[in-house]
Design an enzyme around this catalytic site. Structure first.
Site, PDB file in Angstrom:
ATOM      1  N   LYS A  60      39.881  -5.053 -15.920  1.00 31.59           N
ATOM      2  CA  LYS A  60      40.825  -4.328 -16.768  1.00 31.59           C
ATOM      3  C   LYS A  60      40.584  -4.738 -18.217  1.00 31.59           C
ATOM      4  O   LYS A  60      40.768  -5.901 -18.581  1.00 31.59           O
ATOM      5  CB  LYS A  60      42.264  -4.631 -16.350  1.00 31.59           C
ATOM      6  CG  LYS A  60      43.322  -3.814 -17.092  1.00 31.59           C
ATOM      7  CD  LYS A  60      44.695  -4.121 -16.524  1.00 31.59           C
ATOM      8  CE  LYS A  60      45.784  -3.332 -17.206  1.00 31.59           C
ATOM      9  NZ  LYS A  60      47.131  -3.665 -16.667  1.00 31.59           N
ATOM     10  N   LYS A  70      39.442  -0.393 -14.761  1.00 33.57           N
ATOM     11  CA  LYS A  70      40.396   0.317 -15.611  1.00 33.57           C
ATOM     12  C   LYS A  70      40.130  -0.056 -17.063  1.00 33.57           C
ATOM     13  O   LYS A  70      40.079  -1.251 -17.357  1.00 33.57           O
ATOM     14  CB  LYS A  70      41.823  -0.076 -15.217  1.00 33.57           C
ATOM     15  CG  LYS A  70      42.922   0.623 -15.996  1.00 33.57           C
ATOM     16  CD  LYS A  70      44.297   0.185 -15.498  1.00 33.57           C
ATOM     17  CE  LYS A  70      45.409   0.896 -16.250  1.00 33.57           C
ATOM     18  NZ  LYS A  70      46.757   0.471 -15.812  1.00 33.57           N
TER      19      LYS A  70
END
Length: 328
Positions: free
Chosen positions: A198, A250
């Site tokens: 992330k 992500k």
């Protein structure tokens, strides 16, 4: 072979039927997860201005959206809670009667086992400072103190009925803490979808509005530097060693190369989150008449699948299921 050209790849593009026959990358509803925001105390859906077509749901409209997702054959829903009150430790995220755990129970009651109910396991929606963990005396996120809360939060979500929990705070050791707590509480079948990779991305902007974030500053001390790729593989390896069942990258579009590297590196399912800023860019361009919206949606999601994602979290999930049914 006489004549020129001797090889004609265009033969395999000559009609819709032949293109479908030889298509290398498929996009199916079962591969899509719909992220949803449920706002405590809301009496009607609240539009998110930076994400046209996306709302903060009431409990009733969330149940309807869950039922639709199940009927469309989506892979699941990912639930985020938007509480009325926040505090320094994000206690609302652990409360069995907090909005997220209530929404999990609602969703499971609505869909049963016909749809995977997934829950975001993070404190940022619930803290008054907007960080993904508790702060120490110097104002920095306290990793190990946060892990204790994640463990409690994971058990609370599993007991509410979540089939899948998604630790998303990028704390070191978060998967191990959650897995140990889940197993200790008897939730050995609860799946962990680890937000393993992330990045500290500018594309998260609209999400802050979606969850009513109170964040001041940034999350660069725990989310990854956008320039780092080798680090992503290290994070994935750590999460798998700690018990992750699925790993996720992500954002998606600015990190298609990372999705491919992760897919080539692991033998577990790989997810990718087509995030708020990516959604907003397409919607804004389409609203100005600059692009064909529906084609852009399908092309965007296909690119994420082609990069190697088995699962895509996208705000277009339900609409895409309708589009795919229409073009079959």
């Amino acid at each position: 072979m006489s004549g020129f050209p001797g090889v004609r790849p265009r033969r395999l593009r000559s009609s819709g039927a032949v293109r479908r026959l030889v298509s290398e990358t498929t996009l199916q509803p079962r591969q899509l997860i719909l992220p949803m925001f449920i706002r405590e105390g809301a009496t009607e859906p609240i539009p998110i201005s930076s994400m046209p077509g996306v709302y903060q749901h009431t409990r009733d409209t969330a149940r309807k959206a869950v039922a639709e997702a199940a009927s469309l054959g989506l892979g699941g829903v990912m639930l985020f809670g938007v509480p009325e009150h926040k505090d320094a430790t994000g206690s609302g995220g652990l409360d069995p009667n907090g909005i997220l755990n209530v929404a999990i129970r609602d969703a499971v009651s609505e869909a049963g086992d016909d749809l995977l109910v997934m829950s975001d396991l993070c404190l940022d929606e619930f803290t008054d400072h907007g960080h993904c963990g508790v702060l120490d005396s110097s104002g920095r996120v306290d990793n190990d103190a946060t892990l204790k809360l994640y463990a409690e939060m994971g058990v609370a979500q599993a007991e509410a009925g979540a089939h899948v929990v998604g630790p998303s705070g990028m704390m070191d050791g978060q998967v191990a803490a959650v897995r140990t707590a889940l197993d200790g509480a008897g939730h050995t079948d609860t799946v962990i979808l680890a937000y393993a990779v992330k990045y500290a991305s500018a594309f998260f902007g609209p999400f802050r509005e979606a969850v009513g974030s109170s964040l001041q500053g940034d999350r660069k001390t725990y989310q990854q530097d956008p320039g780092n790729a080798r680090e992503a593989i290290r994070e994935v390896d750590l999460d798998l060693a700690e018990g992750a069942d699925i790993v996720m990258v992500k954002p998606a579009l600015a990190y298609l190369d990372i999705i491919r590297q992760v897919r080539d590196h692991v033998n577990v399912p790989v997810a990718a989150y087509n995030i708020s800023g990516e959604y907003a860019m397409v919607e804004a361009a389409a609203a100005n008449g600059w692009i064909d919206r529906e084609r852009a949606i399908l092309e965007t999601l296909t690119s994420i699948r082609r990069a190697g994602a088995d699962i895509i979290l996208t705000y277009w999930a339900s609409e895409t299921a309708h589009l795919l049914d229409r073009i079959r």
